[in-house]
Write an enzyme that holds these catalytic residues in place. Structure first.
Site, PDB file in Angstrom:
ATOM      1  N   SER A 126       0.826  -1.203   0.000  1.00 10.45           N
ATOM      2  CA  SER A 126       0.000   0.000   0.000  1.00 10.45           C
ATOM      3  C   SER A 126       0.861   1.253   0.000  1.00 10.45           C
ATOM      4  CB  SER A 126      -0.878  -0.014   1.261  1.00 10.45           C
ATOM      5  OG  SER A 126      -1.464   1.243   1.487  1.00 10.45           O
ATOM      6  N   TYR A 150      -2.669  -0.212  10.475  1.00  6.54           N
ATOM      7  CA  TYR A 150      -2.876  -0.859   9.167  1.00  6.54           C
ATOM      8  C   TYR A 150      -1.640  -0.665   8.286  1.00  6.54           C
ATOM      9  CZ  TYR A 150      -4.013  -1.111   4.246  1.00  6.54           C
ATOM     10  OH  TYR A 150      -3.951  -1.382   2.899  1.00  6.54           O
ATOM     11  N   LYS A 154       1.454  -3.403   6.883  1.00  9.42           N
ATOM     12  CA  LYS A 154       1.946  -3.571   5.511  1.00  9.42           C
ATOM     13  C   LYS A 154       3.461  -3.346   5.453  1.00  9.42           C
ATOM     14  CE  LYS A 154      -1.921  -4.301   3.172  1.00  9.42           C
ATOM     15  NZ  LYS A 154      -2.186  -5.588   2.497  1.00  9.42           N
TER      16      LYS A 154
END
Length: 345
Positions: A126, A150, A154
């Site tokens: 991402s 989050y 990643k």
């Protein structure tokens, strides 16, 4: 016939669109998904669109035994790894859940891949790994930092992949750093179907347009941007799906023709152009004729002013670039939303 690919999280938004692109490119696919934030109906519709059943296994990436059964039954060339939780707000409230699923789950997957000597991976990373960028457009050498669990999950997986490539030169690992996926399949049969109130802008816009939500809340109108609202790099999900096929094709070429390992090779997938929140809202209304009432509210913690990609590396290495316009993103989103006002339900 090209190779067989395991697609984890293949029933999700990006995964389902990628399954169609993989089939069209001649790959055989097996989908592995725990359906925690996706729908079996998505796979049924993908099967209908491609005209052939897709093998589907319901399973969790943290379940090594279930993964081994899938690897026992198939000879995979590689894995496209989408499976992961992805809501920024939820990650702040439930960080352990995100690290357990996104990080521990990926470690389990990598361990099973190593057992079966399957060392080709395309990972769903991402643009959040870039944090608040120092310069724009953002290329793959930009410093990485994260503002929420989050994004941190990643980035942690990326560090794991980097270390793995250093420890064993036979791994071929491509994390694709997505910018902002939007849109839907042109058939209107599959699209983004968020649980509860959407976290992402485009489904929020379309749910207001279809009457499910009263109005759009735009977080902040005092950013140093063209109109004060946040600027992002929106990319059509079918362009994104094509990027995964291009990454796999590249891996096949390197492994089979060049006989050389790729190691850790991060690649951005974006359009290279920034679009503001207000510009997207206006484009949606212009394209679809649907009014989208909105209100400005306070900025969200952790949000940044502008974020858009340099996609030069993808063009040079993979021969890939985004083709679809913002108007096409809006039209395809509205087709999906108006045909499926309640998503897959």
């Amino acid at each position: 016939m090209k190779s067989k690919i395991l697609v984890t999280g293949g029933a999700g938004y990006i995964g389902s669109h990628t399954c169609i692109a993989l089939h069209q490119a001649g790959y055989a696919i097996v989908v592995y998904d725990n359906l925690s934030n996706s729908s079996r109906e998505a796979i049924n519709r993908v099967s209908h669109l491609i005209g052939t059943p897709i093998e589907f296994v319901k399973g969790d990436i943290r379940d090594a035994k279930a993964l081994r059964q899938v690897f026992d039954a198939h000879q995979f060339f590689g894995v496209i790894h989408f499976a992961g939780l992805k809501a920024v707000g939820e990650s702040v409230a439930k960080p352990l859940l995100y690290y357990n699923n996104n990080v521990s789950g990926t470690i389990t997957l990598l361990e099973v891949m190593a057992e079966y000597d399957v060392k080709n991976l395309v990972f769903s990373s991402s643009a959040t790994v870039y944090g608040d960028p120092e310069t724009l457009p953002i290329d793959e050498t930009a410093p990485r930092s994260c503002t929420n669990p989050y994004g941190q999950s990643k980035l942690t997986v990326e560090h794991i992949l980097e270390d793995l490539a250093v420890s064993d030169a036979s791994w071929n690992l491509i994390p694709l750093r997505y910018f902002n996926p939007v849109g839907a399949h042109p058939s209107g049969q599959i699209g983004e179907d968020p649980n509860d109130i959407p976290n992402n802008l485009m489904p929020y816009i379309s749910q207001v347009a279809v009457g499910k939500l009263e109005k759009l809340s735009i977080f902040g109108n005092d950013y140093p941007t063209v109109d004060g609202t946040g600027v992002r790099d929106f990319i059509h999900v079918t362009d994104l799906a094509a990027g995964h096929v291009a990454a796999l094709n590249y891996l096949q070429q390197q492994v089979k023709v060049e006989q050389s390992a790729v190691g850790f090779l991060p690649i951005n997938l974006g359009t290279g152009t920034g679009t503001s929140v207000l510009e997207l809202v206006n484009a949606f209304t212009d394209t679809t004729g649907q009014p989208v009432p909105y209100q400005f509210v306070a900025r969200r913690a952790g949000d940044i002013a502008s974020c858009y990609a340099s996609a030069d590396k993808a063009k040079v290495l993979l021969g890939w670039q985004a083709k679809l316009s913002v108007a096409e993103m809006c039209a395809d989103t509205w087709r999906w939303q108006s045909m499926n006002p309640n998503g897959y339900k």
